[in-house]
Design an enzyme around this catalytic site. Structure first.
Site, PDB file in Angstrom:
ATOM      1  N   ALA A  49      40.685  36.669  33.143  1.00 29.03           N
ATOM      2  CA  ALA A  49      40.762  37.787  32.201  1.00 29.03           C
ATOM      3  C   ALA A  49      40.564  37.320  30.756  1.00 29.03           C
ATOM      4  O   ALA A  49      40.161  38.088  29.906  1.00 29.03           O
ATOM      5  CB  ALA A  49      42.108  38.489  32.330  1.00 29.03           C
ATOM      6  N   LYS A  50      40.874  36.055  30.486  1.00 30.39           N
ATOM      7  CA  LYS A  50      40.688  35.456  29.151  1.00 30.39           C
ATOM      8  C   LYS A  50      41.342  36.306  28.062  1.00 30.39           C
ATOM      9  O   LYS A  50      40.829  36.418  26.955  1.00 30.39           O
ATOM     10  CB  LYS A  50      39.201  35.244  28.858  1.00 30.39           C
ATOM     11  N   ARG A  51      42.500  36.883  28.352  1.00 29.68           N
ATOM     12  CA  ARG A  51      43.159  37.748  27.387  1.00 29.68           C
ATOM     13  C   ARG A  51      43.877  36.950  26.303  1.00 29.68           C
ATOM     14  O   ARG A  51      44.373  35.853  26.553  1.00 29.68           O
ATOM     15  CB  ARG A  51      44.185  38.654  28.085  1.00 29.68           C
TER      16      ARG A  51
END
Lengths: 264, 264
Positions: free
Chosen positions: A92-94
């Protein structure tokens, strides 16, 4: 393990031992390449056929989000039916302020129930904290990614001679020092990983994209001295390349290459 | 403007002139604080009542995603009904390899149709490129955020004495040099913005969180010499603080404070 929950790292190490490989099967359904209504069956077929070779599965939420609500519904329907013994890493690389990250952490670890998630460390350690006290869960922090642009920020030199990605390694060590329950690892792209990178990061679980379509070379990983369990991700190479081969056959081939390169 | 599409920056500047302020109204519905089924009506009420004072609206997708599919449905239902003359900045902070970013760009600019989006520049310029050729659209790159952790990476010193966030400024200038159609600005948190920050970044549209709940002080912005149109975001301060006041009243108050601080 008695009454103690198993850590994500232990769970992953056990799965790697069981499969004899560290293959992570990326689930990136590409709308436009497939009919949307065919995607649930495609994903289930990939999961079923590759599971014997998979140390983990990694759905990238971007591809599901790009399909709109129906795409996220496909992801939510798929997750509960995935094999329970194979960890799921949600890519998700949030990264957002801590107050906001609480909502993402709840959504991923509690509602979707994935085992691990990728996060961006750019905004600093306090933005990671809402994810760091989940027993049995893991996070992978972006450190040196597999794209050429990793030179623009991640690999830049800091005052004093260290590189920006080493600040991410510091966050991993801080999480260990603070006794965080979540296992914290790093994303290191195979195309940009060499001994000069690996010797500058702590011995933490690595999620390594870049094998297959992106053309990375596994030999750089052997002899690094890292013992934490790695995951080598292949997405396009299994789902979309060489369609004349079955998913099981492609996964078995990548698993074998990884086994030989890492001397499992 | 003849047959030419108006740039996002021009559209924003026109709206700021019209409202006489640079207030960006953040739309962060907090599940748990409200009944889920009450949220669509709450959002519509906030939008309707604050629109006369809003130079832009900024929904943060994290809060919608945290509500599950129903949350994203609420966002998708809301967007087409928002006032057409007020730009919408989707706060998503996305960053992934270019191949994946294409899917996010399509989802946000084409499917959801928002005017601008926030992105994380950590993975480098090539990860931004899929967003950079949309006429009339804008992106804001995270540069110096409003949380204390902005010291961990964003404000670190590089070899040669520059700071990491200045690399983000370089990306803004590169997008201009390359003639990109999308307007490229930066996110600079008010709590960490002072003259030493502002003099190190290019004169680009700034999205400035940190007023209101986070306690930032607007005085640091005056006299910076920047002329590109800024947006000062207030989320909690309008949606959740001082519930004895109406949304219009709170928005009018923040708009007035901004007007005075920036001498509009």
């Amino acid at each position: 393990m008695g009454g103690m929950s198993q850590s994500f790292t232990d769970k992953l190490a056990a799965r790697i031992k069981e499969t004899g490989s560290a293959l992570c099967v990326g689930l990136d359904p590409r709308p436009g390449m497939d009919d949307l209504e065919a995607i649930p069956a495609l994903l289930r077929k990939v999961v079923e056929e590759t599971a014997p070779y998979a140390a983990a599965f990694k759905p990238n939420i971007a591809y599901f989000e790009a399909m709109g609500l129906r795409g996220l519904e496909i992801l939510e329907d798929l997750l509960p039916d995935m094999p329970k013994d194979v960890p799921v890493v949600l890519d998700a690389k949030r990264g957002d302020i801590g107050e906001t990250q609480k909502y993402y952490a709840h959504a991923y670890f509690e509602r979707l129930g994935v085992d691990a998630v990728t996060l961006s460390p750019f905004m600093g350690y306090d933005t990671l904290e809402p994810f760091l006290n989940y027993e049995g869960k893991g996070v992978y922090l972006l450190a040196v990614t597999s794209n050429p642009g990793s030179a623009d920020v991640e690999r830049q030199e800091l005052a004093g001679g260290r590189r920006v990605f080493e600040l991410v390694g510091d966050m991993v060590l801080r999480s260990v020092r603070e006794g965080c329950k979540t296992s914290v690892g790093m994303v290191v792209g195979l195309t940009n990983a060499d001994s000069s990178i690996l010797e500058r990061i702590p011995d933490a679980p690595l999620l390594i994209p870049g094998l297959g379509a992106q053309g990375g070379d596994l030999s750089c990983l052997s002899g690094s001295g890292h013992v934490a369990p790695p995951l080598i991700n292949v997405s396009r190479g299994i789902m979309y390349q060489n369609p004349e081969l079955g998913f099981a056959e492609k996964a078995a081939g990548f698993a074998q290459r990884i086994r030989e390169a890492l001397n499992y």
